[in-house]
Design a protein around this motif. Structure first.
Motif, mmCIF file in Angstrom:
data_model
loop_
_atom_site.group_PDB
_atom_site.id
_atom_site.type_symbol
_atom_site.label_atom_id
_atom_site.label_comp_id
_atom_site.label_asym_id
_atom_site.label_seq_id
_atom_site.Cartn_x
_atom_site.Cartn_y
_atom_site.Cartn_z
ATOM 1 N N UNK A 33 0.839 -1.203 0.000
ATOM 2 C CA UNK A 33 0.000 0.000 0.000
ATOM 3 C C UNK A 33 0.872 1.249 0.000
ATOM 4 N N UNK A 34 1.930 1.261 0.810
ATOM 5 C CA UNK A 34 2.817 2.421 0.889
ATOM 6 C C UNK A 34 3.543 2.685 -0.430
ATOM 7 N N UNK A 35 3.757 1.637 -1.210
ATOM 8 C CA UNK A 35 4.457 1.825 -2.488
ATOM 9 C C UNK A 35 3.529 2.344 -3.589
ATOM 10 N N UNK A 36 2.253 2.322 -3.344
ATOM 11 C CA UNK A 36 1.286 2.747 -4.353
ATOM 12 C C UNK A 36 1.093 4.256 -4.321
ATOM 13 N N UNK A 37 0.746 4.762 -5.478
ATOM 14 C CA UNK A 37 0.444 6.185 -5.621
ATOM 15 C C UNK A 37 -1.078 6.338 -5.608
ATOM 16 N N UNK A 38 -1.592 7.158 -4.687
ATOM 17 C CA UNK A 38 -3.042 7.351 -4.576
ATOM 18 C C UNK A 38 -3.557 8.485 -5.463
ATOM 19 N N UNK A 39 -2.710 8.999 -6.327
ATOM 20 C CA UNK A 39 -3.117 10.123 -7.179
ATOM 21 C C UNK A 39 -4.291 9.751 -8.083
ATOM 22 N N UNK A 40 -4.362 8.516 -8.534
ATOM 23 C CA UNK A 40 -5.437 8.096 -9.430
ATOM 24 C C UNK A 40 -6.650 7.532 -8.702
ATOM 25 N N UNK A 41 -6.580 7.490 -7.375
ATOM 26 C CA UNK A 41 -7.696 6.973 -6.592
ATOM 27 C C UNK A 41 -8.773 8.057 -6.488
ATOM 28 N N UNK A 42 -10.021 7.703 -6.821
ATOM 29 C CA UNK A 42 -11.086 8.715 -6.705
ATOM 30 C C UNK A 42 -11.190 9.247 -5.272
ATOM 31 N N UNK A 43 -11.568 10.496 -5.147
ATOM 32 C CA UNK A 43 -11.657 11.153 -3.836
ATOM 33 C C UNK A 43 -12.549 10.369 -2.887
ATOM 34 N N UNK A 44 -13.671 9.872 -3.375
ATOM 35 C CA UNK A 44 -14.612 9.111 -2.539
ATOM 36 C C UNK A 44 -13.908 7.893 -1.935
ATOM 37 N N UNK A 45 -13.159 7.150 -2.748
ATOM 38 C CA UNK A 45 -12.446 5.965 -2.275
ATOM 39 C C UNK A 45 -11.329 6.337 -1.299
ATOM 40 N N UNK A 46 -10.679 7.450 -1.549
ATOM 41 C CA UNK A 46 -9.613 7.913 -0.666
ATOM 42 C C UNK A 46 -10.172 8.283 0.710
ATOM 43 N N UNK A 47 -11.310 8.946 0.724
ATOM 44 C CA UNK A 47 -11.961 9.316 1.994
ATOM 45 C C UNK A 47 -12.397 8.057 2.741
ATOM 46 N N UNK A 48 -12.966 7.087 2.041
ATOM 47 C CA UNK A 48 -13.377 5.830 2.684
ATOM 48 C C UNK A 48 -12.176 5.096 3.283
ATOM 49 N N UNK A 49 -11.076 5.084 2.542
ATOM 50 C CA UNK A 49 -9.853 4.459 3.042
ATOM 51 C C UNK A 49 -9.364 5.151 4.306
ATOM 52 N N UNK A 50 -9.392 6.462 4.315
ATOM 53 C CA UNK A 50 -8.964 7.224 5.496
ATOM 54 C C UNK A 50 -9.881 6.936 6.683
ATOM 55 N N UNK A 51 -11.200 6.867 6.452
ATOM 56 C CA UNK A 51 -12.142 6.579 7.541
ATOM 57 C C UNK A 51 -11.908 5.192 8.126
ATOM 58 N N UNK A 52 -11.697 4.210 7.256
ATOM 59 C CA UNK A 52 -11.436 2.852 7.740
ATOM 60 C C UNK A 52 -10.147 2.797 8.544
ATOM 61 N N UNK A 53 -9.121 3.458 8.059
ATOM 62 C CA UNK A 53 -7.849 3.489 8.785
ATOM 63 C C UNK A 53 -8.024 4.152 10.139
#
Length: 136
Positions: free
Chosen positions: A82-102
């Motif tokens: 996960x740390x090696x991945x670039x989240x630039x192409x991740x949609x904002x909605x998915x990024x927010x969900x990932x942050x909430x789960x974390x």
């Protein structure tokens, strides 16, 4: 008089929690004889019960440690990926969900309640051994 081998087998079966009826059928020894042996060999039975209980506890502890190590290794690999991945192409909605789960996971993590320093461990072991000697 029954052989010492049969009497020892009786001790082992009683330490494993077998009933007198079951042992009687297994060893071909009269029920009343088993009751007498139980009184006579009670100390040996209790000692063997303790040894077997300690072996089970040790085995269980090792199994838990192995599972923790395996899942810890797997988690470290996943986190590394996960740390090696670039989240630039991740949609904002998915990024927010990932942050909430974390954040939810972080909120559930607690510090160990009975954390011991390396200096405290020998004293705790000694205290536990004394307590076991008293109880068993």
């Amino acid at each position: 008089m029954k052989s010492p081998v049969i009497r020892q087998k009786f001790v082992e079966l009683r330490a494993q929690g077998w009933s007198f009826r079951r042992i009687s059928k297994e060893l071909g020894v009269a029920f009343n004889t088993l009751l007498n042996w139980n009184k006579e060999l009670q100390e040996e039975i209790l000692h063997l019960e303790k040894v077997e209980r300690e072996a089970l506890l040790e085995k269980h502890s090792l199994l838990i440690e192995q599972r923790i190590a395996a899942f810890g290794s797997l988690l470290n690999k996943a986190l590394g990926e996960i740390e090696s991945r670039d989240f630039a192409n991740l949609p904002l909605r998915d990024l927010v969900l990932l942050m909430e789960k974390a954040q939810n996971v972080l909120n559930t993590i607690e510090a160990p309640k009975n954390f011991s320093t390396l200096e405290e461990l020998p004293k705790k072991k000694q205290n536990r051994e004394v307590l076991e000697a008293i109880l068993f």
